[in-house]
Design a protein around this motif. Structure first.
Motif, PDB file in Angstrom:
ATOM      1  N   GLY A   1       6.862 -48.274  39.933  1.00 37.33           N
ATOM      2  CA  GLY A   1       5.896 -47.202  40.088  1.00 37.33           C
ATOM      3  C   GLY A   1       6.541 -45.836  39.963  1.00 37.33           C
ATOM      4  O   GLY A   1       7.733 -45.661  40.235  1.00 37.33           O
ATOM      5  N   GLN A   2       5.746 -44.850  39.585  1.00 36.53           N
ATOM      6  CA  GLN A   2       6.276 -43.503  39.409  1.00 36.53           C
ATOM      7  C   GLN A   2       6.486 -42.802  40.745  1.00 36.53           C
ATOM      8  O   GLN A   2       7.360 -41.957  40.865  1.00 36.53           O
ATOM      9  CB  GLN A   2       5.321 -42.684  38.542  1.00 36.53           C
ATOM     10  CG  GLN A   2       5.865 -41.324  38.132  1.00 36.53           C
ATOM     11  CD  GLN A   2       4.963 -40.633  37.134  1.00 36.53           C
ATOM     12  OE1 GLN A   2       3.974 -41.194  36.667  1.00 36.53           O
ATOM     13  NE2 GLN A   2       5.287 -39.392  36.792  1.00 36.53           N
ATOM     14  N   GLY A   3       5.709 -43.176  41.776  1.00 40.13           N
ATOM     15  CA  GLY A   3       5.837 -42.544  43.079  1.00 40.13           C
ATOM     16  C   GLY A   3       5.922 -43.574  44.193  1.00 40.13           C
ATOM     17  O   GLY A   3       5.269 -44.628  44.114  1.00 40.13           O
ATOM     18  N   TYR A   4       6.700 -43.268  45.223  1.00 42.20           N
ATOM     19  CA  TYR A   4       6.855 -44.241  46.299  1.00 42.20           C
ATOM     20  C   TYR A   4       5.639 -44.249  47.222  1.00 42.20           C
ATOM     21  O   TYR A   4       5.239 -45.314  47.717  1.00 42.20           O
ATOM     22  CB  TYR A   4       8.121 -43.936  47.098  1.00 42.20           C
ATOM     23  CG  TYR A   4       8.418 -44.973  48.166  1.00 42.20           C
ATOM     24  CD1 TYR A   4       8.553 -46.309  47.815  1.00 42.20           C
ATOM     25  CD2 TYR A   4       8.525 -44.624  49.504  1.00 42.20           C
ATOM     26  CE1 TYR A   4       8.802 -47.280  48.780  1.00 42.20           C
ATOM     27  CE2 TYR A   4       8.778 -45.583  50.474  1.00 42.20           C
ATOM     28  CZ  TYR A   4       8.916 -46.913  50.112  1.00 42.20           C
ATOM     29  OH  TYR A   4       9.160 -47.868  51.069  1.00 42.20           O
ATOM     30  N   ARG A   5       5.041 -43.111  47.466  1.00 44.68           N
ATOM     31  CA  ARG A   5       3.835 -43.115  48.308  1.00 44.68           C
ATOM     32  C   ARG A   5       2.719 -43.922  47.646  1.00 44.68           C
ATOM     33  O   ARG A   5       1.972 -44.639  48.322  1.00 44.68           O
ATOM     34  CB  ARG A   5       3.373 -41.678  48.570  1.00 44.68           C
ATOM     35  CG  ARG A   5       4.218 -40.937  49.603  1.00 44.68           C
ATOM     36  CD  ARG A   5       3.583 -39.620  50.026  1.00 44.68           C
ATOM     37  NE  ARG A   5       4.361 -38.995  51.075  1.00 44.68           N
ATOM     38  CZ  ARG A   5       5.423 -38.216  50.870  1.00 44.68           C
ATOM     39  NH1 ARG A   5       5.817 -37.978  49.607  1.00 44.68           N
ATOM     40  NH2 ARG A   5       6.093 -37.684  51.878  1.00 44.68           N
ATOM     41  N   ALA A   6       2.614 -43.800  46.321  1.00 47.36           N
ATOM     42  CA  ALA A   6       1.610 -44.588  45.610  1.00 47.36           C
ATOM     43  C   ALA A   6       1.915 -46.072  45.741  1.00 47.36           C
ATOM     44  O   ALA A   6       1.001 -46.907  45.863  1.00 47.36           O
ATOM     45  CB  ALA A   6       1.570 -44.175  44.139  1.00 47.36           C
ATOM     46  N   MET A   7       3.209 -46.432  45.736  1.00 43.07           N
ATOM     47  CA  MET A   7       3.592 -47.831  45.911  1.00 43.07           C
ATOM     48  C   MET A   7       3.181 -48.330  47.286  1.00 43.07           C
ATOM     49  O   MET A   7       2.687 -49.450  47.445  1.00 43.07           O
ATOM     50  CB  MET A   7       5.098 -47.994  45.718  1.00 43.07           C
ATOM     51  CG  MET A   7       5.609 -49.417  45.896  1.00 43.07           C
ATOM     52  SD  MET A   7       5.034 -50.539  44.589  1.00 43.07           S
ATOM     53  CE  MET A   7       6.197 -50.108  43.269  1.00 43.07           C
ATOM     54  N   LEU A   8       3.384 -47.517  48.325  1.00 44.83           N
ATOM     55  CA  LEU A   8       2.998 -47.918  49.675  1.00 44.83           C
ATOM     56  C   LEU A   8       1.482 -48.078  49.786  1.00 44.83           C
ATOM     57  O   LEU A   8       0.991 -48.999  50.451  1.00 44.83           O
ATOM     58  CB  LEU A   8       3.503 -46.887  50.690  1.00 44.83           C
ATOM     59  CG  LEU A   8       5.023 -46.785  50.838  1.00 44.83           C
ATOM     60  CD1 LEU A   8       5.382 -45.672  51.827  1.00 44.83           C
ATOM     61  CD2 LEU A   8       5.630 -48.105  51.301  1.00 44.83           C
ATOM     62  N   ARG A   9       0.730 -47.187  49.127  1.00 40.63           N
ATOM     63  CA  ARG A   9      -0.733 -47.319  49.145  1.00 40.63           C
ATOM     64  C   ARG A   9      -1.161 -48.595  48.426  1.00 40.63           C
ATOM     65  O   ARG A   9      -2.061 -49.317  48.875  1.00 40.63           O
ATOM     66  CB  ARG A   9      -1.376 -46.087  48.508  1.00 40.63           C
ATOM     67  CG  ARG A   9      -1.249 -44.817  49.347  1.00 40.63           C
ATOM     68  CD  ARG A   9      -2.188 -43.735  48.820  1.00 40.63           C
ATOM     69  NE  ARG A   9      -1.804 -43.294  47.480  1.00 40.63           N
ATOM     70  CZ  ARG A   9      -0.979 -42.279  47.228  1.00 40.63           C
ATOM     71  NH1 ARG A   9      -0.420 -41.597  48.234  1.00 40.63           N
ATOM     72  NH2 ARG A   9      -0.689 -41.930  45.993  1.00 40.63           N
ATOM     73  N   LEU A  10      -0.504 -48.875  47.291  1.00 36.21           N
ATOM     74  CA  LEU A  10      -0.827 -50.086  46.554  1.00 36.21           C
ATOM     75  C   LEU A  10      -0.485 -51.328  47.379  1.00 36.21           C
ATOM     76  O   LEU A  10      -1.252 -52.300  47.394  1.00 36.21           O
ATOM     77  CB  LEU A  10      -0.057 -50.107  45.232  1.00 36.21           C
ATOM     78  CG  LEU A  10      -0.231 -51.372  44.378  1.00 36.21           C
ATOM     79  CD1 LEU A  10      -1.692 -51.543  43.962  1.00 36.21           C
ATOM     80  CD2 LEU A  10       0.688 -51.329  43.159  1.00 36.21           C
ATOM     81  N   ASP A  11       0.647 -51.290  48.062  1.00 33.75           N
ATOM     82  CA  ASP A  11       1.049 -52.414  48.912  1.00 33.75           C
ATOM     83  C   ASP A  11      -0.018 -52.698  49.961  1.00 33.75           C
ATOM     84  O   ASP A  11      -0.364 -53.860  50.228  1.00 33.75           O
ATOM     85  CB  ASP A  11       2.388 -52.093  49.565  1.00 33.75           C
ATOM     86  CG  ASP A  11       2.907 -53.226  50.432  1.00 33.75           C
ATOM     87  OD1 ASP A  11       2.823 -54.386  49.998  1.00 33.75           O
ATOM     88  OD2 ASP A  11       3.394 -52.946  51.546  1.00 33.75           O
ATOM     89  N   LYS A  12      -0.567 -51.651  50.530  1.00 30.91           N
ATOM     90  CA  LYS A  12      -1.611 -51.823  51.551  1.00 30.91           C
ATOM     91  C   LYS A  12      -2.889 -52.393  50.931  1.00 30.91           C
ATOM     92  O   LYS A  12      -3.521 -53.295  51.505  1.00 30.91           O
ATOM     93  CB  LYS A  12      -1.895 -50.476  52.215  1.00 30.91           C
ATOM     94  CG  LYS A  12      -2.855 -50.557  53.381  1.00 30.91           C
ATOM     95  CD  LYS A  12      -3.003 -49.204  54.070  1.00 30.91           C
ATOM     96  CE  LYS A  12      -3.955 -49.300  55.249  1.00 30.91           C
ATOM     97  NZ  LYS A  12      -4.091 -47.986  55.941  1.00 30.91           N
ATOM     98  N   ARG A  13      -3.266 -51.901  49.759  1.00 31.90           N
ATOM     99  CA  ARG A  13      -4.471 -52.404  49.085  1.00 31.90           C
ATOM    100  C   ARG A  13      -4.316 -53.880  48.733  1.00 31.90           C
ATOM    101  O   ARG A  13      -5.241 -54.679  48.925  1.00 31.90           O
ATOM    102  CB  ARG A  13      -4.745 -51.594  47.819  1.00 31.90           C
ATOM    103  CG  ARG A  13      -5.248 -50.183  48.058  1.00 31.90           C
ATOM    104  CD  ARG A  13      -5.289 -49.418  46.744  1.00 31.90           C
ATOM    105  NE  ARG A  13      -6.158 -50.075  45.754  1.00 31.90           N
ATOM    106  CZ  ARG A  13      -6.131 -49.793  44.444  1.00 31.90           C
ATOM    107  NH1 ARG A  13      -5.260 -48.896  43.977  1.00 31.90           N
ATOM    108  NH2 ARG A  13      -6.952 -50.412  43.618  1.00 31.90           N
ATOM    109  N   LEU A  14      -3.147 -54.248  48.233  1.00 33.19           N
ATOM    110  CA  LEU A  14      -2.923 -55.632  47.849  1.00 33.19           C
ATOM    111  C   LEU A  14      -2.883 -56.548  49.073  1.00 33.19           C
ATOM    112  O   LEU A  14      -3.365 -57.689  49.026  1.00 33.19           O
ATOM    113  CB  LEU A  14      -1.618 -55.746  47.057  1.00 33.19           C
ATOM    114  CG  LEU A  14      -1.630 -55.084  45.671  1.00 33.19           C
ATOM    115  CD1 LEU A  14      -0.236 -55.141  45.051  1.00 33.19           C
ATOM    116  CD2 LEU A  14      -2.644 -55.758  44.746  1.00 33.19           C
ATOM    117  N   ALA A  15      -2.301 -56.057  50.164  1.00 32.49           N
ATOM    118  CA  ALA A  15      -2.228 -56.868  51.384  1.00 32.49           C
ATOM    119  C   ALA A  15      -3.622 -57.217  51.880  1.00 32.49           C
ATOM    120  O   ALA A  15      -3.850 -58.310  52.425  1.00 32.49           O
ATOM    121  CB  ALA A  15      -1.439 -56.120  52.459  1.00 32.49           C
ATOM    122  N   GLU A  16      -4.562 -56.293  51.696  1.00 35.25           N
ATOM    123  CA  GLU A  16      -5.947 -56.570  52.104  1.00 35.25           C
ATOM    124  C   GLU A  16      -6.552 -57.706  51.288  1.00 35.25           C
ATOM    125  O   GLU A  16      -7.529 -58.331  51.706  1.00 35.25           O
ATOM    126  CB  GLU A  16      -6.775 -55.297  51.959  1.00 35.25           C
ATOM    127  CG  GLU A  16      -6.379 -54.203  52.947  1.00 35.25           C
ATOM    128  CD  GLU A  16      -7.061 -52.881  52.659  1.00 35.25           C
ATOM    129  OE1 GLU A  16      -7.711 -52.776  51.582  1.00 35.25           O
ATOM    130  OE2 GLU A  16      -6.950 -51.953  53.487  1.00 35.25           O
TER     131      GLU A  16
END
Length: 790
Positions: free
Chosen positions: A86-101
């Protein structure tokens, strides 16, 4: 200009998202002074199971910031994975949360970009900077950083301390270091000539002016490290709150940067403070990390223990009243008091070599120098890059759960008083077991799949470990060799850091919810330790000696009669050679592996006492005392007994030291005991009767039982409320109290007389009877003899 190959130490590390990717901001300490380094164009990285790739692609299909790439990697469960970039780490953390759901869990998404950058290059804290640009002050952009041998820079250090009102309002800030002794005081200068002072006292009209003055001081004097006592959780937090209240920025970082605050995920209310370019090192946490132990970690108590002196206001129950009085009537005296705290912290750091320790700990662990704890993170820093090269990605923290595992071996003890007891101790037992028997997460996976048993090393409970595919044994070997080199170099701080790190790794394997938790792994270490201790006992007893106790990695051997130091050393060295030789030969012949197990001579107790469990005839565990001789001087050693426990009174501790010393030296003790009891009952020892205990929960959480310390704390806060003072014990803490005829009462609000019989029955009698019973004597018998004289 920064020359190629300049050695440096990483002070602080931070990351930030930019349009060009993740940028890493590092501050380095070099011989030429601090340097700022920026690494640009980094990607956020995580891994996803190949079987879930389609689901992930559906989520990121219209987001150009993410990309999936095939990689030759797999999970420990043998599932292939793809790299997610990913280009940004905060975006990666947001994506991680979305996928975990959606039930999709990314691997290693929690690894921060700075940590991943350093660990994949095997960098801990010391680096070589390869760059040819820069004028010595400009920011270095994208220089090449390489791991190097431990480098310990000479740092500019300032000790910081604040004083506040009872309600937490800022009164003064003191700074000692960088050649300065400065106090900023709220208020206006008093009329008349200022008193002679050996420090600078600057008055600030209001608190915003104090914050601005503090910011300016840090810009001018530019320290590398800030030290203090409860520095982050109290001083810096209060300064930050004060700045926030007045709409100011507390910009004490390099480049005028603010503090980056981060909450601890598992400790309620605990915060990390990252200050760009400056370490923030708390003395309490540094002492605990370096394995120092004190009955109390209050600055006054530690200063008395280490330096033999304390602060100039030593009554803890009226200290706040005195601070308030000085603020109203004698601000220079308050300033001096504030500065003395700074100076005590500086001297404690020097006495305990704490700065050396935290720097070398960073060199050993790969974690920031001002971060305490973090065994799981340190394990990951060393293990992840190596497991990637073995073709595996790591499990997620909190993703592993399972049954418990056995702890260290504890042998049944034989209570009594003995002449000449030897203690032999296995050197770094658990790390040596990992190294010898190849215990390892990847090794367990590969060993379990291996069809040819000859290619594996058998472990407890049917486990098998690969002889060729593993990481942890190599890491332990590397750390062990670096520790040995540190010892040869006389670098005690680095040696201690490596020792603590290696010993912590087994705890990581057994940490439920940790990244690599597996009870089979932890058991493979602890149960092997059990086998070793049982075999060691057999070897010792085959030589005609008796093992009277054993604990995890130590065995206590009774030699049967009194030996002088030279005789005991000869026996000890012979047993050491016998046991080490046994492991070398048996492991080579039975398993075909070299032995890194090494037992050492530890102690010869001229006299040794192992107590019974109170109220029982069974031997106690982890509790004993002995008399040792060093350089012709005798010394008492206590482990787990009342003398070294903070919840027993000074009365009991003093009594135990004196009584045990007399018994060990075969000196008369009856008259001492009788005299001590007479002094107690006459009130001559009342200053030794204070209990000091910790309230581990909030005061209102004790609803079913009311221990003495809780009752005392409630009485103390009732008293504080009547005096108009803040309540001290509602959220826990330490309480000091005495037992009175009305029960426990806090010493700041005692109303009733002392219950001396309580102390006789509950403090002196248990200690006396424990050591006197093996000799057919007791406290009651001695006192009855005394009564018969009247």
């Amino acid at each position: 200009m920064t020359p190629p190959g300049q050695r440096a130490f990483i002070l602080t590390r931070q990351w930030r998202d930019t349009r060009e990717g993740v940028a890493l901001d590092l501050w380095l300490a070099t011989e030429a002074g601090p340097r700022s380094v920026v690494i640009t164009g980094q990607q956020a990285v995580a891994f996803v199971r190949e079987s879930q790739a389609a689901d992930v692609e559906a989520v990121i299909r219209h987001d150009a910031a993410f990309e999936l790439k095939p990689l030759p990697l797999k999970t420990l469960g043998q599932e292939p994975v793809l790299g997610l970039y990913g280009q940004g780490y905060r975006a990666m953390l947001r994506l991680d949360k979305r996928l975990a759901e959606r039930g999709i869990h990314l691997h290693e998404a929690d690894i921060r970009p700075t940590d991943r950058f350093l660990m994949e290059r095997f960098i801990t804290a010391s680096v070589t900077v390869e760059a040819t640009d820069g004028d010595g002050h400009a920011v270095l952009v994208n220089p090449r950083l390489k791991a190097t041998d431990p480098y310990r820079p000479a740092l500019r250090v300032v000790s910081l301390d604040i004083e506040t009102s009872a309600m937490g309002e800022l009164y003064s800030v003191a700074l000692e270091g960088c050649g300065q002794r400065q106090v900023y005081m709220l208020g206006v200068p008093p009329e008349g000539a200022p008193p002679d002072m050996d420090f600078a006292l600057t008055y600030c009209a209001d608190r915003p002016a104090m914050i601005l003055a503090l910011n300016a001081w840090f810009r001018e004097h530019d320290p590398d490290a800030i030290i203090g006592w409860n520095l982050v959780q109290f001083d810096l937090r209060l300064l930050q709150a004060c700045a926030d209240q007045h709409g100011l920025v507390l910009s004490i970082g390099r480049g005028g940067k603010p503090i980056d605050w981060r909450a601890h995920g598992r400790r309620d209310g605990y915060l990390f403070a990252s200050i760009p370019g400056r370490l923030a090192i708390d003395g309490i946490e540094a002492l605990r990390s370096a394995m120092w132990s004190f009955p109390s970690f209050a600055l006054e108590s530690v200063a008395q223990a280490l330096l033999g002196e304390g602060k100039d206001v030593d009554d803890p129950y009226h200290r706040m009243d005195e601070i308030e009085r000085r603020f109203r009537e004698d601000k220079p005296a308050l300033a001096r008091y504030n500065l003395v705290d700074c100076e005590l912290v500086t001297r404690i750091f020097a006495k305990a070599n704490l700065l050396d320790f935290v720097l070398e700990r960073a060199n050993a662990t790969g974690l920031p120098a001002d971060q305490s704890g973090g065994s799981i993170a340190a394990f990951s820093h060393h293990y992840l890059p190596r497991m990637h090269r073995e073709g595996y990605v790591a499990p997620n923290i909190g993703g592993s759960h399972g049954e418990s595992y056995p702890g260290g071996f504890v042998m049944e003890s034989r209570p009594g008083i003995y002449d000449s007891v030897l203690v032999l101790d296995y050197k770094s037992l658990y790390p040596s077991i990992i190294r010898t028997f190849l215990v390892d997460p990847i090794g367990l996976v590969e060993g379990t799949m291996e069809k040819d048993a000859a290619n594996t090393v058998p472990g407890p409970n049917g486990t098998r470990f690969s002889r060729t595919r593993h990481c942890l044994p190599g890491i332990i070997t590397h750390l062990w060799q670096r520790r040995d080199q540190a010892k040869r170099d006389g670098n005690q701080a680095l040696s201690q850091a490596f020792k603590l790190l290696m010993n912590a790794f087994v705890g990581v394997l057994g940490a439920s919810g940790g990244r690599f938790f597996d009870p089979r792994l932890a058991s493979a270490v602890t149960l092997r330790g059990h086998e070793m201790m049982r075999q060691t006992r057999k070897l010792v007893e085959a030589e005609g000696y008796e093992a009277i106790y054993g604990d995890t990695d130590s065995i206590f051997i009774w030699l049967g009669r009194a030996h002088d130091e030279a005789e005991a050393l000869v026996v000890g060295e012979r047993l050491v050679a016998l046991i080490n030789g046994y492991w070398k030969e048996s492991l080579a012949s039975e398993l075909g592996i070299p032995s890194f197990l090494e037992i050492e001579f530890d102690t010869h107790y001229k006299r040794f006492f192992m107590p019974t469990i109170r109220g029982s005839e069974m031997g106690s565990k982890k509790r004993y005392a002995g008399l040792v001789e060093e350089d012709g001087k005798e010394e008492l050693v206590f482990r787990g007994l009342e003398t070294v426990r903070s919840d027993w009174t000074p009365l009991a501790q003093k009594f135990q030291r004196e009584l045990f010393g007399r018994v060990f030296r075969r000196e008369p003790y009856a008259e001492f005991v009788k005299a001590y009891v007479r002094q107690l009952q006459a009130g001559e020892l009342d200053d030794l009767l204070v209990y000091r205990k910790r309230l581990r929960g909030k005061l209102d959480s004790y609803d079913r039982t009311t221990p003495p310390q809780v009752r005392a704390a409630r009485l103390a806060d009732d008293y504080n409320a009547k005096q108009g003072r803040p309540l001290q014990y509602q959220n826990g803490g330490w309480i000091s109290y005495v037992m009175t005829l009305n029960g426990p009462e806090p010493i700041e609000a005692r109303m009733a007389g002392i219950d001396h019989d309580h102390y006789l029955t509950n403090q002196l009698e248990p200690i006396a009877d424990a050591i006197l019973a093996p000799q057919g004597d007791s406290l009651a018998a001695l006192l009855n003899q005394q009564a018969e004289l009247f």
